[in-house]
Scaffold this active site. Structure first.
Site, PDB file in Angstrom:
ATOM      1  N   GLY A 219      -8.328  20.490  52.793  1.00 49.69           N
ATOM      2  CA  GLY A 219      -8.523  19.802  51.511  1.00 49.69           C
ATOM      3  C   GLY A 219      -7.527  18.676  51.274  1.00 49.69           C
ATOM      4  O   GLY A 219      -7.265  18.301  50.138  1.00 49.69           O
TER       5      GLY A 219
ATOM      6  N   LYS B  89      -3.848  24.327  62.974  1.00 47.27           N
ATOM      7  CA  LYS B  89      -4.184  22.989  63.471  1.00 47.27           C
ATOM      8  C   LYS B  89      -3.237  22.526  64.572  1.00 47.27           C
ATOM      9  O   LYS B  89      -3.626  21.746  65.446  1.00 47.27           O
ATOM     10  CB  LYS B  89      -4.223  22.000  62.309  1.00 47.27           C
TER      11      LYS B  89
ATOM     12  N   ARG C 243     -20.823  12.362  46.708  1.00 44.77           N
ATOM     13  CA  ARG C 243     -20.400  13.612  46.057  1.00 44.77           C
ATOM     14  C   ARG C 243     -20.179  13.342  44.579  1.00 44.77           C
ATOM     15  O   ARG C 243     -19.297  12.559  44.212  1.00 44.77           O
ATOM     16  CB  ARG C 243     -19.092  14.103  46.652  1.00 44.77           C
TER      17      ARG C 243
ATOM     18  N   ARG D 112     -17.152  25.892  59.969  1.00 47.67           N
ATOM     19  CA  ARG D 112     -18.062  26.301  58.886  1.00 47.67           C
ATOM     20  C   ARG D 112     -19.076  25.189  58.659  1.00 47.67           C
ATOM     21  O   ARG D 112     -18.971  24.118  59.257  1.00 47.67           O
ATOM     22  CB  ARG D 112     -17.251  26.468  57.596  1.00 47.67           C
TER      23      ARG D 112
ATOM     24  N   GLU E  92       2.187  14.183  63.558  1.00 49.71           N
ATOM     25  CA  GLU E  92       1.296  13.280  64.289  1.00 49.71           C
ATOM     26  C   GLU E  92       1.735  11.857  64.005  1.00 49.71           C
ATOM     27  O   GLU E  92       2.304  11.579  62.947  1.00 49.71           O
ATOM     28  CB  GLU E  92      -0.159  13.434  63.804  1.00 49.71           C
TER      29      GLU E  92
ATOM     30  N   LYS F 230       2.189  17.200  58.788  1.00 47.29           N
ATOM     31  CA  LYS F 230       0.992  17.954  58.405  1.00 47.29           C
ATOM     32  C   LYS F 230       1.250  19.459  58.442  1.00 47.29           C
ATOM     33  O   LYS F 230       2.037  19.942  59.247  1.00 47.29           O
ATOM     34  CB  LYS F 230      -0.167  17.630  59.367  1.00 47.29           C
TER      35      LYS F 230
ATOM     36  N   HIS G 232     -12.465   7.854  59.590  1.00 52.02           N
ATOM     37  CA  HIS G 232     -12.665   9.285  59.822  1.00 52.02           C
ATOM     38  C   HIS G 232     -14.087   9.435  60.342  1.00 52.02           C
ATOM     39  O   HIS G 232     -15.049   9.197  59.622  1.00 52.02           O
ATOM     40  CB  HIS G 232     -12.474  10.072  58.525  1.00 52.02           C
TER      41      HIS G 232
ATOM     42  N   GLU H 194      -8.975  17.803  63.851  1.00 51.35           N
ATOM     43  CA  GLU H 194      -9.148  19.234  63.592  1.00 51.35           C
ATOM     44  C   GLU H 194     -10.598  19.645  63.799  1.00 51.35           C
ATOM     45  O   GLU H 194     -11.489  18.803  63.875  1.00 51.35           O
ATOM     46  CB  GLU H 194      -8.698  19.622  62.170  1.00 51.35           C
TER      47      GLU H 194
HETATM   48  P1  ADP Z   1     -15.516  19.194  53.968  1.00 48.89           P
HETATM   49  O1  ADP Z   1     -14.442  19.282  55.017  1.00 48.89           O
HETATM   50  O2  ADP Z   1     -16.510  20.314  53.989  1.00 48.89           O
HETATM   51  O3  ADP Z   1     -16.151  17.869  53.939  1.00 48.89           O
HETATM   52  P2  ADP Z   1     -13.364  18.871  52.129  1.00 48.89           P
HETATM   53  O4  ADP Z   1     -12.558  18.473  53.307  1.00 48.89           O
HETATM   54  O5  ADP Z   1     -13.489  17.921  50.996  1.00 48.89           O
HETATM   55  O6  ADP Z   1     -14.832  19.339  52.568  1.00 48.89           O
HETATM   56  O7  ADP Z   1     -12.789  20.209  51.542  1.00 48.89           O
HETATM   57  C1  ADP Z   1     -12.471  21.256  52.415  1.00 48.89           C
HETATM   58  C2  ADP Z   1     -12.970  22.564  51.866  1.00 48.89           C
HETATM   59  O8  ADP Z   1     -12.125  23.034  50.849  1.00 48.89           O
HETATM   60  C3  ADP Z   1     -14.346  22.443  51.257  1.00 48.89           C
HETATM   61  O9  ADP Z   1     -15.033  23.583  51.647  1.00 48.89           O
HETATM   62  C4  ADP Z   1     -14.096  22.406  49.772  1.00 48.89           C
HETATM   63  O10 ADP Z   1     -15.163  22.926  49.035  1.00 48.89           O
HETATM   64  C5  ADP Z   1     -12.893  23.297  49.695  1.00 48.89           C
HETATM   65  N1  ADP Z   1     -12.066  22.997  48.560  1.00 48.89           N
HETATM   66  C6  ADP Z   1     -11.393  21.868  48.316  1.00 48.89           C
HETATM   67  N2  ADP Z   1     -10.716  21.961  47.176  1.00 48.89           N
HETATM   68  C7  ADP Z   1     -10.974  23.196  46.681  1.00 48.89           C
HETATM   69  C8  ADP Z   1     -10.566  23.911  45.524  1.00 48.89           C
HETATM   70  N3  ADP Z   1      -9.771  23.363  44.616  1.00 48.89           N
HETATM   71  N4  ADP Z   1     -11.023  25.166  45.354  1.00 48.89           N
HETATM   72  C9  ADP Z   1     -11.856  25.718  46.238  1.00 48.89           C
HETATM   73  N5  ADP Z   1     -12.265  25.112  47.351  1.00 48.89           N
HETATM   74  C10 ADP Z   1     -11.838  23.863  47.572  1.00 48.89           C
HETATM   75  P1  ADP Z   2      -7.621  18.556  56.200  1.00 48.02           P
HETATM   76  O1  ADP Z   2      -7.501  19.841  56.958  1.00 48.02           O
HETATM   77  O2  ADP Z   2      -6.884  18.563  54.932  1.00 48.02           O
HETATM   78  O3  ADP Z   2      -9.045  18.081  56.115  1.00 48.02           O
HETATM   79  P2  ADP Z   2      -7.236  16.557  58.293  1.00 48.02           P
HETATM   80  O4  ADP Z   2      -6.314  16.804  59.428  1.00 48.02           O
HETATM   81  O5  ADP Z   2      -8.682  16.664  58.565  1.00 48.02           O
HETATM   82  O6  ADP Z   2      -6.805  17.501  57.092  1.00 48.02           O
HETATM   83  O7  ADP Z   2      -6.930  15.126  57.683  1.00 48.02           O
HETATM   84  C1  ADP Z   2      -7.486  14.726  56.450  1.00 48.02           C
HETATM   85  C2  ADP Z   2      -7.537  13.196  56.382  1.00 48.02           C
HETATM   86  O8  ADP Z   2      -6.227  12.639  56.549  1.00 48.02           O
HETATM   87  C3  ADP Z   2      -8.369  12.561  57.476  1.00 48.02           C
HETATM   88  O9  ADP Z   2      -9.716  12.483  57.114  1.00 48.02           O
HETATM   89  C4  ADP Z   2      -7.745  11.192  57.591  1.00 48.02           C
HETATM   90  O10 ADP Z   2      -8.212  10.346  56.562  1.00 48.02           O
HETATM   91  C5  ADP Z   2      -6.276  11.476  57.337  1.00 48.02           C
HETATM   92  N1  ADP Z   2      -5.527  11.696  58.596  1.00 48.02           N
HETATM   93  C6  ADP Z   2      -5.323  12.862  59.236  1.00 48.02           C
HETATM   94  N2  ADP Z   2      -4.571  12.721  60.338  1.00 48.02           N
HETATM   95  C7  ADP Z   2      -4.283  11.402  60.419  1.00 48.02           C
HETATM   96  C8  ADP Z   2      -3.496  10.609  61.313  1.00 48.02           C
HETATM   97  N3  ADP Z   2      -2.846  11.135  62.345  1.00 48.02           N
HETATM   98  N4  ADP Z   2      -3.403   9.280  61.055  1.00 48.02           N
HETATM   99  C9  ADP Z   2      -4.023   8.729  60.000  1.00 48.02           C
HETATM  100  N5  ADP Z   2      -4.754   9.416  59.122  1.00 48.02           N
HETATM  101  C10 ADP Z   2      -4.889  10.740  59.305  1.00 48.02           C
HETATM  102 MG    MG Z   3     -10.328  17.577  57.683  1.00 50.62          MG
END
Ligand code: ADP
Ligand code: ADP
Ligand code: MG
Length: 459
Positions: free
Chosen positions: A164, A116, A338, A292, A200, A158, A208, A288
């Site tokens: 997740g 990332k 969900r 998929r 960040e 981060k 989001h 990010e």
């Molecule tokens: P998405 O980005 O698809 O909306 P999430 O951000 O909630 O979904 O989760 C990121 C990915 O990680 C998803 O594909 C989810 O199914 C997977 N994931 C999250 N927690 C787990 C876990 N404990 N075991 C396996 N897969 C997981």
């Molecule tokens: P992941 O790979 O675990 O999905 P993300 O980078 O997508 O991680 O961030 C997950 C969540 O964290 C976002 O949906 C948002 O709610 C919060 N987040 C991420 N980056 C920031 C930021 N710079 N400031 C505030 N909230 C953030």
């Molecule tokens: Mg994300």
């Protein structure tokens, strides 16, 4: 077109891909772990093979076992679903080496977006706005302190390999930075086997907002509008909707274009998602790219009328997109809830177990993607997501009312679920007004839980 596709996943997404295959006259081949012997996707499949013990590491993450089944059954492609191996670049490469088409982008693209910190730099170079932060990785807490000083507190630490919602820590002052940095790093090492960290600026009370994109081999890249995924628990999404109340037509256009630019910069092919945070002043920042199909993809399917898994398969087979950007029309409003087997009042603790009586909602404008059947066993080894209820309406309020009605019909006897919590969210005045951000659930958790026990304030 492919003749036979191996579905390298379980649960509702295995069913989702299974259905797309059937509709396209492609033979689905399913795999399962010992714990999933009686799972729905196994019961409905003509061909299914056990790939190992219950623990994911030995089954759903077992590349060798999965490829052995794919080759032995004469599959020509592999669909990874989400989670598990879906963002594993080595798996995509291994499929290619075995002469199988991986339904997704190339291993190199997955690798590039999987880091990332590197993805941020690439997007910045392409002119896509990113959250102010570190240029690439941060070596240690000392360097993090210096960068935090220059961008200003609060900051978010981060994990470069994060997903997740794990490996992240909010930092409000320099005094707490060092210990939180080490905490985040240990979590990243434990979850992803990778301690690379970046920084960040923490955007306060953001929404989001993510854009679905599709890209084919001929270089067509289109965007299918946004999903608002601001209702989150522990940075994980719980409820998603499209369109977002927070976007004006102009902002939607701008963000959609930024998403297309981002996908092009990544050299992307197949379905993907560009995630942004949107601050209260209306500035958006790339956070990010997910390479998929996502859990919440049905929301986009309901407002566009497209079948995204079908598009994924077509793209992987080398066919052009079935629609152009001009053909994409967003109609009405869609919401997804969900349904997780978990206990919200005990810190969302997972609640596996056997399902007794089961009633899934139906009727006008309601779709349920699930892996449930009466008497099914929910194993403790995997994600707690067991079903998704998706509704559409001609307006947002109609969709909200339809979702309340649908959740009211849902009965899952046995394991605890988050259904009541979701139901209460749909009655919360701030949600109904569309006035919410990623802090919504934390802020209102106590009220919502109290309501689940009694009568909701009808909005
Ligand atoms: P998405 O980005 O698809 O909306 P999430 O951000 O909630 O979904 O989760 C990121 C990915 O990680 C998803 O594909 C989810 O199914 C997977 N994931 C999250 N927690 C787990 C876990 N404990 N075991 C396996 N897969 C997981
Ligand atoms: P992941 O790979 O675990 O999905 P993300 O980078 O997508 O991680 O961030 C997950 C969540 O964290 C976002 O949906 C948002 O709610 C919060 N987040 C991420 N980056 C920031 C930021 N710079 N400031 C505030 N909230 C953030
Ligand atoms: Mg994300």
């Amino acid at each position: 077109m492919f003749k036979r596709i191996l579905i390298a996943n379980r649960g509702e997404i295995a069913m989702r891909v299974f259905r797309a295959c059937r509709e396209m006259d492609i033979e689905p081949v399913c795999v399962y772990s010992q714990a999933d012997r009686d799972a729905l996707h196994v019961q409905l499949a003509e061909q299914s093979y056990c790939i190992g013990p219950s623990r994911s590491a030995e089954s759903y993450l077992n590349i060798e076992a999965i490829l052995t089944v794919a080759k032995a059954t004469g599959c020509d492609a592999v669909h990874p679903g989400y989670g598990f191996l879906s963002e594993n670049a080595d798996f995509a490469d291994a499929c290619a080496q075995a002469g199988l088409t991986f339904i997704g982008p190339s291993g190199d693209v997955i690798r590039a977006m999987g880091n990332k910190a590197a993805a941020r730099e690439l997007m910045q170079r392409a002119g896509v706005p990113v959250v102010p932060g570190s240029d690439g990785a941060v070596e240690d807490a000392q360097q993090a302190l210096e960068i935090a000083e220059s961008i200003g507190y609060p900051v978010l630490i981060k994990a470069a390999a994060g997903g997740g919602g794990r490996g992240m820590r909010k930092v409000f002052s320099p005094e707490e930075l060092e210990s939180l940095f080490e905490e985040a790093r240990s979590e990243a090492v434990a979850c992803f086997g990778d301690g690379e960290m970046y920084l960040e600026k923490l955007i306060l009370h953001p929404r989001h907002i993510e854009f679905q994109i599709l890209a084919d081999r001929e270089g067509h890249v289109i965007q299918l509008g946004e999903r608002d995924c601001s209702i989150q628990r522990r940075n994980q999404k719980l409820l998603e909707e499209s369109p977002s109340k927070a976007l004006t037509p102009q902002l939607r256009e701008q963000m959609g274009q930024a998403a297309v630019t981002a996908a092009r910069a990544a050299g992307y092919e197949n379905a993907g998602t560009i995630e942004f945070v949107l601050d209260q002043a209306g500035n958006f920042y790339f956070i990010e790219m997910n390479t998929r199909i996502q859990v919440e993809h049905p929301v986009t399917e309901m407002v566009t009328g497209l079948d995204l898994v079908r598009e994924q398969i077509r793209i992987a087979a080398g066919l052009p997109l079935s629609v152009s950007q001009e053909d994409v029309v967003l109609r009405g409003h869609a919401i997804e809830c969900r349904i997780n087997a978990e206990n919200p009042s005990r810190g969302f603790q997972p609640c596996p177990g056997r399902v007794g009586f089961l009633h899934l909602p139906g009727g006008c404008g309601v779709r349920v993607d699930s892996c449930l059947y009466p008497g099914c066993e929910l194993p403790p080894y995997y994600d707690s997501l067991v079903a998704k209820v998706i509704v559409t309406g001609s307006t947002r309020l109609e969709a909200i009312r339809r979702m309340r009605r649908s959740l009211g019909e849902l009965v899952i006897e046995g394991p605890e679920t988050n259904t009541d919590l979701l139901h209460q969210i749909l009655y919360h005045p701030d949600f109904v007004r569309g006035n919410y951000n990623t802090g919504f659930l934390d802020e209102h958790m106590e009220t919502l839980l109290a309501w689940s026990g009694g009568e909701a304030e009808k909005a």
